[in-house]
Design an enzyme around this catalytic site. Structure first.
Site, short mmCIF file in Angstrom:
data_model
loop_
_atom_site.label_atom_id
_atom_site.label_comp_id
_atom_site.label_asym_id
_atom_site.label_seq_id
_atom_site.Cartn_x
_atom_site.Cartn_y
_atom_site.Cartn_z
N ASP A 1 96.33 77.07 23.19
CA ASP A 1 95.82 76.86 21.84
C ASP A 1 94.31 76.60 21.86
O ASP A 1 93.81 75.85 22.70
CB ASP A 1 96.54 75.65 21.24
CG ASP A 1 96.19 75.44 19.78
OD1 ASP A 1 96.60 76.27 18.97
OD2 ASP A 1 95.51 74.44 19.47
N GLU B 1 94.44 81.81 23.11
CA GLU B 1 94.11 81.99 21.69
C GLU B 1 92.59 81.86 21.57
O GLU B 1 92.06 80.75 21.63
CB GLU B 1 94.80 80.93 20.83
CG GLU B 1 94.59 81.23 19.35
CD GLU B 1 94.40 80.02 18.45
OE1 GLU B 1 94.43 80.20 17.23
OE2 GLU B 1 94.19 78.89 18.94
#
Ligand code: GLC
Length: 584
Positions: free
Chosen positions: A212, A267
């Site tokens: 993330d 990401e």
């Protein structure tokens, strides 16, 4: 489990299903999805034909940001189940031939994480505070934040903590919400902790991690103010894509290397696309998400540019591209493609534009054939396979997304793409929760979704679900698809046509997508494998895509060649009927 497509590692050509646990399937009737719900639906995912599931965060969390505020990285949220349930699920998925990817959130944790609680209780300058970014405020009495950074969710990126005696104390940094304090990656504790967390999950059989906010982890330790006037030049931003972030991924790659077949996927949203490639160096991440493709408007020229740029960026690293149409942070694709502006930008989500759902759905159907034919791996966000649209009319009081609340509603936020899935029946909760469940789904489902349930779509040759099933089945069986080369064909304006040809006998697949307003002649082929909508004789209508089988003699003539093999015949009447067998 088989390694297929491209002959390399499994992830190079995988189809990955993003599973947003709280909205997938509710096993215990509390209105929130859970691992029992996933376990019961594994046969659905196996039949859909996906190679891996990526779970959005499943850890204990107060869910200030839908689980991206993690209170314990080595456990499962009790609302979802237990660690034993996760172990069982990982094993059962493997038995179905499905791998598990989990979401690791290393930029920040929850303000309920024991480390942050300990930091709040400790003194300024303590080892506990060193794991985060605590600083005295500026101005009289330290009443102003330490610098001018803004939170990505709106508002300042700093919140003032209370000292243990209750008086206002130091400020702490949070690039997202105040409930998500940023870790200090200069702290050896933080580094060691995350390497251990990786080992914890790899040791349990997890096959990969999605990282993330992967470009945000390191900060300029001087915490300088952001200069006025736009984005700083690449590499000079105080908290985006700093050069020292790569050290972290080198050490993570070494950890992953201690286990067989594990994948690290970042990401990474970057304004300058050329910087992506740096994360794909051979000792760093295996893949990164392709957000330029996701954000690209429904326009042949722009899509072709993004595809070419993506492949050019990946080639030197020898890394496979990823292709993503949607996820839990962006508008549902059928809504986006049904608007006048079909592009997407995180900072300009606009739900005031009218949406033509019929047009959006037609384009989304074509887009998925285009996407799944491209070289590399592909991601499917849950509900995309049902053609769900962005729910734009969620009442304000039910919205959960901190983006909505921290922008005072100026940004509608992401709840509309996170509504629980419709499985069966004619009324909410559409089988999301068991019959007689006490609770309603945690976000309300539109009643019109009775036409988009798994039950309704199953067996309907024209449904989105059957299109995805056919496409994934053919993609899996077809040696030309997944990892490997592609070759553009000459095509009229607004038409994208390319060949995927495996090594060997020369037969392959030709993907043609018509984004122009007029029907286009189909190029040479021996049969139509799949089409996203009815064909018009030997022509491909606007906003339609087709996968064509080519033989060794079909190479090269381009779209202007007469459609020899089709002979002007009707082609497949219904969109999803696969014509001519896929080679197995
Ligand atoms: C990522 C996630 C998003 C989350 C944010 C903060 O962008 O995809 O959902 O809100 O990070 O963790």
């Amino acid at each position: 489990m088989p390694i297929h497509r491209g002959g390399g590692a499994w992830w190079r050509g995988a189809a990955v299903y993003q599973l947003y646990v709280q909205s997938f399937a509710d096993g215990d009737g509390d209105g929130t999805g859970d691992l029992a719900g996933v376990r019961a639906r594994l046969p659905y995912l196996a039949a859909l034909g996906v190679d891996a599931i990526w779970y959005s965060p499943w850890y204990p969390s107060p869910r200030s940001d839908a689980g991206y505020d993690v209170a314990d990285y080595r456990s499962i949220d009790p609302a979802f189940g237990t660690l034993a349930d996760a172990d069982t699920l990982i094993g059962e998925a493997h038995a179905h031939g499905i791998r598990t990817i989990i979401d690791i959130v290393p930029n920040h944790c929850s303000d309920r994480h024991p480390w942050f609680r300990a930091a709040l209780a400790a003194a300024p300058g303590s080892a506990e505070r060193e794991r985060f970014w605590f600083r005295p405020g500026r101005g009289p009495g330290g009443g102003l934040p330490p610098n001018n950074w803004r939170s990505i969710f709106g508002g300042p990126a700093w919140t003032r903590a209370r000292s243990p005696d209750g008086t206002p104390g130091e400020w702490y940094l949070h690039l997202f919400s105040p409930q998500q304090p940023d870790f200090n990656w200069g702290s050896p504790d933080v580094r060691a902790e995350f390497e251990d967390i990786l080992r914890f999950w790899f040791g349990r059989g997890v096959d990969g991690v999605r990282i993330d906010s992967a470009a945000l982890l390191t900060k300029d330790p001087l915490l300088p103010d952001m200069a006025a006037g736009g984005e700083p030049p690449p590499g000079t931003h105080p908290f985006v894509d700093r050069d020292d972030v790569h050290d972290i991924y080198r050490s993570w790659r070494a950890v992953a290397g201690d286990y067989a077949g594990r994948v690290l996927t970042g990401e990474i949203w970057l304004p300058d696309a050329t910087r992506y490639a740096r994360y794909l160096r051979p000792d760093e991440l295996h893949t990164v998400f392709n957000f330029p493709y996701l954000c690209c408007p429904w326009d042949a020229g722009e899509l072709r540019s993004v595809i070419d740029a993506t492949l050019a960026l990946h080639a030197p690293a020898g890394a496979p591209a990823t292709w993503v149409l949607s996820n839990h942070d962006v508008d549902r694709v059928v809504s986006r493609y049904g608007r006048a502006d079909t592009s997407f930008g995180l900072d300009r989500r606009d739900h005031s534009q009218p949406v033509d759902l019929e047009l959006g759905t037609r384009r989304a159907r074509a887009a998925v054939l285009l996407t799944m034919a491209l070289p590399g791996s592909v991601y499917v966000y849950q509900g995309e396979e049902l053609g769900l649209w962005e729910v734009e009319d969620i009442p304000d009081e039910l919205r959960r997304d901190p983006i909505f609340h921290r922008t005072g509603g100026a940004d509608p936020g992401r709840d509309g793409s996170r509504v629980p899935l419709p499985w069966a029946g004619t009324e909410p909760p559409f089988g999301f929760s068991p019959p007689q469940a006490a609770a309603q789904p945690w976000l309300p489902q539109p009643k019109e979704w009775r036409d988009l349930t798994v039950e309704t779509e199953t067996g309907d040759a024209d449904s989105m679900l059957e299109l995805y099933r056919s496409a994934l089945r053919i993609r899996r069986a077809e040696p030309a698809f997944g990892d490997g080369p592609m070759t553009w064909l000459p095509a009229p304006d607004g038409v994208l046509a390319f060949d995927r040809v495996p090594g060997g006998d020369g037969g392959g697949v030709r993907c043609v997508t018509n984004l122009s307003p007029v029907a286009a002649e189909l190029p040479a082929h021996t049969s139509v494998l799949l089409a996203s909508g009815p064909l018009d004789g030997g022509r491909l209508p606007p906003d339609t895509a087709a996968w064509l089988r080519t033989g060794p003699t079909d190479g090269g003539p381009g779209l202007r060649a007469a459609n020899r093999a089709v002979g002007g015949g009707p082609g497949p009447r219904t969109a999803n009927r696969a014509v001519g067998g896929a080679r197995n």
